[in-house]
Design a protein around this motif. Structure first.
Motif, PDB file in Angstrom:
ATOM      1  N   ASP A  96       0.843  -1.190   0.000  1.00 36.43           N
ATOM      2  CA  ASP A  96       0.000   0.000   0.000  1.00 36.43           C
ATOM      3  C   ASP A  96       0.884   1.247   0.000  1.00 36.43           C
ATOM      4  O   ASP A  96       1.991   1.234   0.533  1.00 36.43           O
ATOM      5  CB  ASP A  96      -0.891   0.026   1.255  1.00 36.43           C
ATOM      6  N   GLN A 140      -4.824   1.324  -1.043  1.00 33.08           N
ATOM      7  CA  GLN A 140      -4.593  -0.040  -0.581  1.00 33.08           C
ATOM      8  C   GLN A 140      -4.789  -1.012  -1.743  1.00 33.08           C
ATOM      9  O   GLN A 140      -5.848  -1.018  -2.383  1.00 33.08           O
ATOM     10  CB  GLN A 140      -5.566  -0.401   0.537  1.00 33.08           C
ATOM     11  N   PHE A 141      -3.782  -1.819  -1.985  1.00 38.23           N
ATOM     12  CA  PHE A 141      -3.886  -2.795  -3.069  1.00 38.23           C
ATOM     13  C   PHE A 141      -4.684  -4.011  -2.602  1.00 38.23           C
ATOM     14  O   PHE A 141      -4.706  -4.327  -1.414  1.00 38.23           O
ATOM     15  CB  PHE A 141      -2.494  -3.188  -3.557  1.00 38.23           C
ATOM     16  N   PRO A 142      -5.334  -4.678  -3.555  1.00 40.73           N
ATOM     17  CA  PRO A 142      -6.167  -5.833  -3.171  1.00 40.73           C
ATOM     18  C   PRO A 142      -5.322  -6.989  -2.654  1.00 40.73           C
ATOM     19  O   PRO A 142      -4.096  -7.007  -2.837  1.00 40.73           O
ATOM     20  CB  PRO A 142      -6.876  -6.200  -4.468  1.00 40.73           C
ATOM     21  N   THR A 143      -5.983  -7.933  -2.037  1.00 38.41           N
ATOM     22  CA  THR A 143      -5.309  -9.124  -1.530  1.00 38.41           C
ATOM     23  C   THR A 143      -4.507  -9.781  -2.653  1.00 38.41           C
ATOM     24  O   THR A 143      -5.009  -9.935  -3.772  1.00 38.41           O
ATOM     25  CB  THR A 143      -6.360 -10.121  -0.993  1.00 38.41           C
ATOM     26  N   ASP A 145      -3.722 -12.494  -4.299  1.00 40.78           N
ATOM     27  CA  ASP A 145      -4.014 -13.890  -4.616  1.00 40.78           C
ATOM     28  C   ASP A 145      -4.518 -13.989  -6.058  1.00 40.78           C
ATOM     29  O   ASP A 145      -4.658 -12.975  -6.749  1.00 40.78           O
ATOM     30  CB  ASP A 145      -5.018 -14.500  -3.619  1.00 40.78           C
ATOM     31  N   ASN A 148      -7.747 -11.803  -6.777  1.00 43.00           N
ATOM     32  CA  ASN A 148      -7.901 -10.384  -6.465  1.00 43.00           C
ATOM     33  C   ASN A 148      -6.702  -9.499  -6.783  1.00 43.00           C
ATOM     34  O   ASN A 148      -6.854  -8.282  -6.833  1.00 43.00           O
ATOM     35  CB  ASN A 148      -8.196 -10.225  -4.957  1.00 43.00           C
TER      36      ASN A 148
ATOM     37  N   LEU B  30      -8.242  -1.276   7.048  1.00 45.59           N
ATOM     38  CA  LEU B  30      -7.269  -1.586   5.998  1.00 45.59           C
ATOM     39  C   LEU B  30      -6.657  -2.969   6.233  1.00 45.59           C
ATOM     40  O   LEU B  30      -6.510  -3.767   5.307  1.00 45.59           O
ATOM     41  CB  LEU B  30      -6.153  -0.532   5.983  1.00 45.59           C
ATOM     42  N   ALA B  31      -6.308  -3.218   7.499  1.00 43.60           N
ATOM     43  CA  ALA B  31      -5.678  -4.504   7.824  1.00 43.60           C
ATOM     44  C   ALA B  31      -6.632  -5.668   7.569  1.00 43.60           C
ATOM     45  O   ALA B  31      -6.250  -6.679   6.964  1.00 43.60           O
ATOM     46  CB  ALA B  31      -5.212  -4.496   9.276  1.00 43.60           C
ATOM     47  N   ASP B  33      -9.216  -5.751   5.579  1.00 47.73           N
ATOM     48  CA  ASP B  33      -9.435  -5.918   4.135  1.00 47.73           C
ATOM     49  C   ASP B  33      -8.319  -6.727   3.493  1.00 47.73           C
ATOM     50  O   ASP B  33      -8.532  -7.439   2.515  1.00 47.73           O
ATOM     51  CB  ASP B  33      -9.531  -4.554   3.444  1.00 47.73           C
ATOM     52  N   LYS B  34      -7.119  -6.574   4.036  1.00 44.93           N
ATOM     53  CA  LYS B  34      -5.963  -7.271   3.475  1.00 44.93           C
ATOM     54  C   LYS B  34      -5.958  -8.750   3.888  1.00 44.93           C
ATOM     55  O   LYS B  34      -5.510  -9.613   3.143  1.00 44.93           O
ATOM     56  CB  LYS B  34      -4.693  -6.586   3.988  1.00 44.93           C
ATOM     57  N   SER B  37     -10.795 -11.856   2.683  1.00 49.50           N
ATOM     58  CA  SER B  37     -11.619 -11.526   1.517  1.00 49.50           C
ATOM     59  C   SER B  37     -12.672 -12.621   1.384  1.00 49.50           C
ATOM     60  O   SER B  37     -12.373 -13.809   1.524  1.00 49.50           O
ATOM     61  CB  SER B  37     -10.772 -11.409   0.249  1.00 49.50           C
TER      62      SER B  37
END
Lengths: 154, 95
Positions: A96, A140-143, A145, A148, B30-31, B33-34, B37
């Motif tokens: 991020d 914030q970048f996505p998870t 995986d 995503n 934020l945490a 969300d990371k 999912s």
């Protein structure tokens, strides 16, 4: 739409040419923020999408706080691919990024390769104006995986 | 013939603040969300369970973020007081 989420067409070709290196010790990638409706510096408006080929100052937001022209350098996370399945998706990720003590209104962003002639990677559409006032602006970048991650190749 | 597909760019999340940094709650969001999912395709009962876990995780993170900030302020106050800046230390204590 002036800013449309897209993986840039030129980037797809440049992948085949080996232009972009996402290894942690590879190229430097940056994220620049853009405004619509004349909100960019000198009242410019961004037009970004699949046809964008490189970083442009048109429509980029003005300098504020820790944000300066060209945006911020992204911290890369090494590309990865799942090995547990016969067909898997490879993906790249970034940490991020935050711009602090900044007054910013942005509608989208461009990720580009700062090492190789500012060539465009992808356009990010925030879908609405995001505003910070003398505060922090965090993307914030996505998870990271196969479903995503910010950049995925199947 | 091999067909390689490049996805659309993933969806980013933007978090902003006014007159100062992000709040503990925003950072906890934020945490979480990371970390968590939840697929739209998941069965309803799995989604419900995942959402409950997500809320629990957020509360735990929020608590420890508060604690971390408080402890860091405590360390800063100690350094300021020991170097004679008692007034500044008091400002920070009141944050």
């Amino acid at each position: 739409m002036a800013i449309a989420q897209a993986m840039c067409n030129s980037f797809k070709k440049e992948l085949m040419l080996g232009t972009h290196n996402f290894a942690t010790n590879g190229n430097t990638f940056k994220l620049a923020l853009y405004a619509e409706g004349g909100g960019g510096k000198s009242s410019t408006t961004a037009t970004l999408g699949f046809g964008t080929t490189a970083y442009t100052t048109t429509g980029e937001i003005a300098n504020s706080g820790s944000y300066s022209a060209g945006g911020g350098a992204l911290t890369k996370v090494a590309p990865s691919v799942a090995t547990s399945t016969s067909t898997a998706t490879a993906f790249a990720d970034f940490a991020d990024i935050s711009f602090t003590t900044a007054t910013i209104t942005a509608m989208g962003a461009l990720i580009y390769n700062d090492t190789n002639s500012d060539k465009a990677v992808c356009v990010l559409d925030f879908t609405s104006n995001k505003t910070s006032t003398s505060g922090t602006f965090t993307v914030q970048f996505p998870t990271a995986d196969a479903s995503n991650a910010i950049i995925r190749i199947a | 013939m091999f067909n390689v597909g490049i996805s659309q760019a993933g969806k980013v999340n933007v978090m902003t603040s006014d007159k100062g940094g992000l709040t503990n709650e925003q950072i906890a969001d934020l945490a979480v969300d990371k970390i968590v999912s939840i697929s739209d395709q998941a069965p309803a009962h799995i989604r419900q369970q995942a959402n409950q876990f997500r809320e629990h995780l957020k509360n735990v993170l929020y608590h420890y973020l508060l604690l971390a900030r408080k402890e860091e302020r405590g360390s800063i106050i100690q350094v300021l007081e020991s170097s004679g800046h008692k007034e500044m230390a008091e400002y920070i204590r009141r944050l």
